[in-house]
Design an enzyme around this catalytic site. Structure first.
Site, mmCIF file in Angstrom:
data_model
loop_
_atom_site.group_PDB
_atom_site.id
_atom_site.type_symbol
_atom_site.label_atom_id
_atom_site.label_comp_id
_atom_site.label_asym_id
_atom_site.label_seq_id
_atom_site.Cartn_x
_atom_site.Cartn_y
_atom_site.Cartn_z
ATOM 1 N N GLU A 257 0.703 -1.289 -0.025
ATOM 2 C CA GLU A 257 -0.138 0.069 -0.120
ATOM 3 C C GLU A 257 0.754 1.062 0.066
ATOM 4 O O GLU A 257 2.091 1.096 0.639
ATOM 5 C CB GLU A 257 -0.905 0.116 1.344
ATOM 6 C CG GLU A 257 -1.991 -1.127 1.089
ATOM 7 C CD GLU A 257 -2.893 -1.073 2.580
ATOM 8 O OE1 GLU A 257 -2.555 -0.351 3.387
ATOM 9 O OE2 GLU A 257 -3.973 -1.502 2.097
ATOM 10 N N CYS B 266 6.447 -6.923 6.852
ATOM 11 C CA CYS B 266 7.391 -6.405 7.775
ATOM 12 C C CYS B 266 8.354 -7.256 8.292
ATOM 13 O O CYS B 266 7.780 -8.327 8.724
ATOM 14 C CB CYS B 266 6.772 -5.326 8.651
ATOM 15 S SG CYS B 266 7.871 -4.246 9.456
ATOM 16 N N CYS C 99 -2.034 0.348 5.966
ATOM 17 C CA CYS C 99 -1.387 -0.456 7.120
ATOM 18 C C CYS C 99 -1.047 0.084 8.358
ATOM 19 O O CYS C 99 0.014 1.038 8.311
ATOM 20 C CB CYS C 99 -0.143 -1.051 6.326
ATOM 21 S SG CYS C 99 0.793 -0.117 5.493
#
Length: 349
Positions: free
Chosen positions: A94, A114, A339
């Site tokens: 995103e 991540c 996010c």
């Protein structure tokens, strides 16, 4: 078995020139193609209208251009634009366009998922699938620049690396992307308009200082007490605040550039006097400013927005020692904006 074609944008200009010479063509053709790939943003070899058709066919036989595609775009009532960006292998990241009265900021991702495990962040619940390539980072910026021009009638003014992923865990690709963003052969944007936000990896902060980077640094701090910080961000047990402090002092000595601290205040976690006093003390080590961020809860769990009274207590204590404080209100709430805290950042690159 057919070999997978290489993304042509992984080649430097010199490598492109060498490719053409090796294929009995002129070296300057590499310059032409390089310009099409970066400053002109060609999505296919057929876009390269001043390149001979036979040459375009040769490129097609040897390479691909793995451009991103904006799968879905949502516009908030406050003007924030969220992009779901599909990569060539089907994975999605995103990016967000955040407008203010005076500028537009691109908030971009650096990883799919991540590498870290911050408990308050939605992205941390996603397994890190892979690092983004320099061109995939660059493409996010190009897409947001186009949206800025379309919706706000001016080019993109700032970039923050505060999207999905930890930028310093994808260091080489992030640096290459920034090189191209700031290059006259790319977007030609000033590095002073770029901010890289890290959760705090001391050795990589020192490496940035040694590499003499010209962009700005933000650190997601959230607590200046080790016990609380490691509860919020478990990975930080490996990077205690004493080490982070040392790396930031090193950063400032080398760069003379202030640090921005990103700091969310949560109810019952870091909204007490001890937490305020610890942040005030930490802010005295290195010239800095503090962004207090309104939290956008990802569930009904332990992380909930603190009271205005708590926020005001932080502001008063920090202003008393001369630290510039800004409160960042959540943006794009009506589009479930991105996010973790992605769209909370009206950041000042």
């Amino acid at each position: 078995m057919q070999m997978e074609k290489k993304d042509i944008r992984a080649l430097s200009k010199e490598e492109l020139r060498d490719f053409f010479v090796a294929n009995n063509d002129k070296a300057f053709r590499g310059n032409q193609v390089y310009e099409w790939l970066w400053s002109k943003g060609a999505h296919s070899f057929d876009d390269m209208t001043n390149v001979a058709k036979a040459t375009r066919s040769m490129l097609e036989d040897n390479f691909v251009i793995n451009h991103i595609k904006v799968d879905t775009m949502q516009r908030s009532s406050d003007g924030t634009v969220k992009n779901a960006v599909r990569l060539h292998d089907g994975l999605v990241v995103e990016s967000v366009l955040i407008p203010t009265d005076t500028r537009t900021t691109a908030c971009v991702s650096s990883q799919v998922g991540c590498s870290l495990d911050c408990n308050f962040c939605a992205t941390a619940r996603l397994k890190r699938m892979r690092n983004l390539e320099p061109a995939e980072i660059y493409d996010q910026v190009i897409a947001i620049d186009k949206e800025s021009r379309l919706y706000y009638n001016h080019p993109l003014s700032n970039i923050v690396f505060m999207g999905m992923g930890e930028p310093l865990m994808n260091y080489n690709n992030v640096m290459k992307a920034i090189d191209m963003i700031t290059s006259s052969e790319g977007l030609g944007m000033s590095p002073k308009r770029i901010m890289v936000s890290t959760s705090g990896i001391p050795k990589m902060i020192k490496k940035m200082a040694d590499d003499d980077v010209k962009f700005k640094l933000a650190v997601s701090l959230h607590s200046a007490i080790d016990e609380i910080r490691s509860r919020i961000m478990p990975f930080s047990k490996n990077f205690p605040l004493a080490d982070l402090r040392e790396s930031l002092e090193y950063w400032y000595r080398k760069t003379k550039c202030k640090v921005s601290y990103e700091y969310v205040v949560w109810k019952g976690i870091n909204d007490d006097k001890a937490s305020i006093d610890a942040l005030v003390k930490f802010c005295k080590y290195v010239p800095c400013k503090v962004n207090l961020i309104e939290y956008n809860p990802i569930d009904d769990g332990e992380f909930q927005q603190a009271s205005e009274e708590s926020i005001n207590a932080y502001i008063k204590a920090l202003e008393n020692i001369g630290v510039v404080v800004k409160v960042r209100r959540s943006r794009g709430k009506d589009i479930d904006a991105a996010c973790g805290q992605l769209a909370n950042k009206e950041a000042e690159a």
